[in-house]
Design an enzyme around this catalytic site. Structure first.
Site, mmCIF file in Angstrom:
data_model
loop_
_atom_site.group_PDB
_atom_site.id
_atom_site.type_symbol
_atom_site.label_atom_id
_atom_site.label_comp_id
_atom_site.label_asym_id
_atom_site.label_seq_id
_atom_site.Cartn_x
_atom_site.Cartn_y
_atom_site.Cartn_z
ATOM 1 N N ARG A 1 2.664 5.945 -3.353
ATOM 2 C CA ARG A 1 3.793 6.777 -3.793
ATOM 3 C C ARG A 1 4.049 6.623 -5.288
ATOM 4 N NH1 ARG A 1 4.137 5.586 1.530
ATOM 5 N NH2 ARG A 1 5.313 6.930 2.951
ATOM 6 N N GLN B 1 4.611 9.001 7.456
ATOM 7 C CA GLN B 1 3.726 9.903 6.703
ATOM 8 C C GLN B 1 4.184 11.352 6.839
ATOM 9 O OE1 GLN B 1 -0.062 8.783 8.378
ATOM 10 N NE2 GLN B 1 -0.344 7.084 6.944
ATOM 11 N N LYS C 1 -5.070 5.787 15.016
ATOM 12 C CA LYS C 1 -5.098 5.139 13.696
ATOM 13 C C LYS C 1 -6.536 5.196 13.173
ATOM 14 C CE LYS C 1 -0.722 4.059 13.297
ATOM 15 N NZ LYS C 1 0.099 4.473 12.155
ATOM 16 N N ARG D 1 -8.878 12.191 12.661
ATOM 17 C CA ARG D 1 -7.425 11.980 12.804
ATOM 18 C C ARG D 1 -6.645 13.303 12.720
ATOM 19 N NH1 ARG D 1 -5.728 6.852 9.354
ATOM 20 N NH2 ARG D 1 -3.868 7.066 10.674
ATOM 21 N N LYS E 1 0.834 -1.212 0.000
ATOM 22 C CA LYS E 1 0.000 0.000 0.000
ATOM 23 C C LYS E 1 0.873 1.269 0.000
ATOM 24 C CE LYS E 1 -3.082 0.394 3.505
ATOM 25 N NZ LYS E 1 -3.383 1.738 4.033
ATOM 26 N N SER E 2 1.899 1.284 0.819
ATOM 27 C CA SER E 2 2.764 2.477 0.885
ATOM 28 C C SER E 2 3.406 2.738 -0.476
ATOM 29 C CB SER E 2 3.871 2.269 1.922
ATOM 30 O OG SER E 2 3.307 2.221 3.203
ATOM 31 N N ARG F 1 -7.822 -3.126 9.653
ATOM 32 C CA ARG F 1 -6.900 -4.033 10.359
ATOM 33 C C ARG F 1 -7.569 -4.689 11.566
ATOM 34 N NH1 ARG F 1 -2.303 -2.970 7.359
ATOM 35 N NH2 ARG F 1 -1.889 -0.756 7.062
ATOM 36 N N ASP G 1 1.408 -0.911 12.630
ATOM 37 C CA ASP G 1 0.320 -1.460 11.822
ATOM 38 C C ASP G 1 0.003 -2.925 12.137
ATOM 39 O OD1 ASP G 1 0.010 0.892 10.469
ATOM 40 O OD2 ASP G 1 1.093 0.268 8.672
ATOM 41 N N ARG H 1 -7.127 2.021 18.034
ATOM 42 C CA ARG H 1 -6.707 0.612 18.036
ATOM 43 C C ARG H 1 -6.194 0.154 19.395
ATOM 44 N NH1 ARG H 1 -3.619 0.342 12.297
ATOM 45 N NH2 ARG H 1 -5.520 0.410 11.057
#
Ligand code: S3P
Length: 426
Positions: free
Chosen positions: A27, A169, A339, A121, A22-23, A388, A312, A343
């Site tokens: 990008r 991030q 998150k 967030r 995903k990261s 998650r 994560d 979490r």
């Protein structure tokens, strides 16, 4: 809200291809959209979060086409440009935080929004360094939650920024804004976070360097425009974590995981599970690692947040802790609270639903394991905003006595097809 009833099965033999990391996927889309020309991305994640980034890059002027396993992205010659439309980031923290860096150098007024979870967030962690670079970002309340308004400029002020807490991030947002700066921008972190931005900037022809500094690193970028490239995206190690834990906990687990990205900052959870007694074999491949996992009796350990930067994989590790013999202590876990959901609270609740005793002390919590997943209770769990947590609950139900996951649609943000692989339907 979608509910999934999970029924356990006698055996668990799976060959798992995780979605593209995903990261790296976010990008690759961003750098390709910023470049002058056409890039090709192979193996891009098809999750909703990455889809939000693609839609926003198109709103800003990139041309994106998808065919089979390949996506082509053409960045406009004159560069990305502002739009009067709101840029909707859905549930995706990586989209919004990296986007703020990119928008810093796109002249004009930008409006950025997100879903209910993203709108809780904090964005001050990005707004503060970008403010030092001369960029104004306004949002709601003291922690600057979305919706956000941002004024982008044709260039930003170069800064040297020491991050008060390690975050890939935040580091990435500053490095993206540094591409438009009037000099070299430097970011330092006290704990090493994932390095996808640094690796991908370099591959895209940007001049970037990094050096170790104590337990962390210092990264410097000089302004420039990324060049078009071919990107091959390896599988996502953080998504693999759910199947690694399921393979260990299931009494007849035999799981193979196709090539995943092997950045050291992403693999801490494998070290943790190995020291808990997990039978995990890693084999190197061209782009990363392949894994094979067998059922194992786990024992408790102490897990520090710096071992698993970005935390994560904690929801999956909590399920592992519930099945272990003895106590597992999770230390310095404050970041879990901000998150996609809280979490920290949700992990404690999930462990309790499985029948484990949990003790909370400040930012730490200790799970007393039940010795095996077969001792888990049948349970129900709600995770409408947090992929998650939903996946952690699902593997616990599958390896234990079954259960119901409410809000299962959240899994679409990162892992379409997850339930089919878990239940053996794909
Ligand atoms: C990500 C950074 C992470 C992580 C997220 C992806 C990224 O958070 O939780 O899933 O792609 O940069 P931090 O900013 O807390 O490191």
């Amino acid at each position: 809200m979608t509910s999934r009833i999970i029924t356990p099965a006698d055996s668990f033999t799976r060959k798992v291809a995780t979605p593209g990391d995903k990261s790296i996927s976010h990008r690759a889309l961003m750098l390709s959209a910023m470049a002058n020309g056409t890039s090709t991305i192979r193996g891009l994640s098809r999750g909703e979060d990455v889809g939000r980034t693609a839609t926003i890059m198109a709103q800003l002027g990139a041309h994106i086409q998808s065919s089979g396993n390949e996506v082509t992205v053409t960045g406009p010659a004159a560069g990305l440009r502002a739009t009067s439309e709101a840029l909707y980031c859905g549930n995706s923290g990586t989209t919004i935080r990296l986007l703020l860096g990119i928008l810093s150098g796109i002249e004009g007024h930008h409006r950025i929004t997100g879903d209910a979870s993203l709108s809780r967030r904090p964005m001050d962690r990005v707004a503060t360094p970008l403010g030092l670079m001369g960029i104004q970002i306004t949002g709601q309340g003291t922690t600057v939650t979305p919706p956000l308004e941002q004024i982008g400029l044709s260039s930003t002020r170069a800064i040297s920024y020491e991050m008060p807490r390690a975050s890939a991030q935040v580091k990435s947002a500053v490095l993206f804004a540094g591409l438009y700066a009037d000099g070299t921008t430097t970011v330092s972190e006290n704990i090493r976070t994932r390095t996808s931005t640094e690796e991908m900037f370099e591959y895209a022809g940007i001049s970037i360097s990094s050096a170790n500094q104590g337990e962390g690193r210092i990264v410097s970028v000089t302004p420039g425009r990324p060049e078009p490239r071919i990107w091959n995206v390896p599988g996502d190690p953080s998504q693999a974590a759910f199947f690694v834990v399921a393979g260990l906990l299931h009494p007849h687990g035999d799981v193979r995981i196709d090539e995943i990205y092997a950045g050291v900052e992403r693999l801490g959870y494998l070290e943790v599970l190995s020291r808990m007694g997990g039978a995990i074999v890693k084999s190197p491949t061209d782009l990363g690692l392949r894994l094979s996992i067998r059922s194992s009796q786990l024992r408790g350990t102490t897990i520090y947040s710096h071992e698993i930067p970005s935390v994560d994989e904690v929801p999956a590790l909590v399920v592992a802790a519930c099945a272990a013999e003895g106590d597992t202590k999770f230390v310095e876990m404050a970041e879990l609270r901000i998150k996609e959901s809280d979490r920290f609270a949700e992990s404690v609740l999930l462990a309790q639903r499985l029948g484990s005793k949990v003790e909370v002390e400040g930012d730490n919590f200790t799970v007393t394991g039940q010795g095996s997943a077969s001792s888990f209770l049948h349970f129900e769990f709600e995770a409408p905003d947090d992929h998650r947590m939903a996946m952690a609950a699902a593997i616990a139900a599958y390896c234990g006595q079954g259960g119901v996951v409410h809000g299962a649609e959240s899994v679409e943000t990162s892992f379409p097809g997850f339930f089919e692989i878990l239940m053996g339907a794909s």
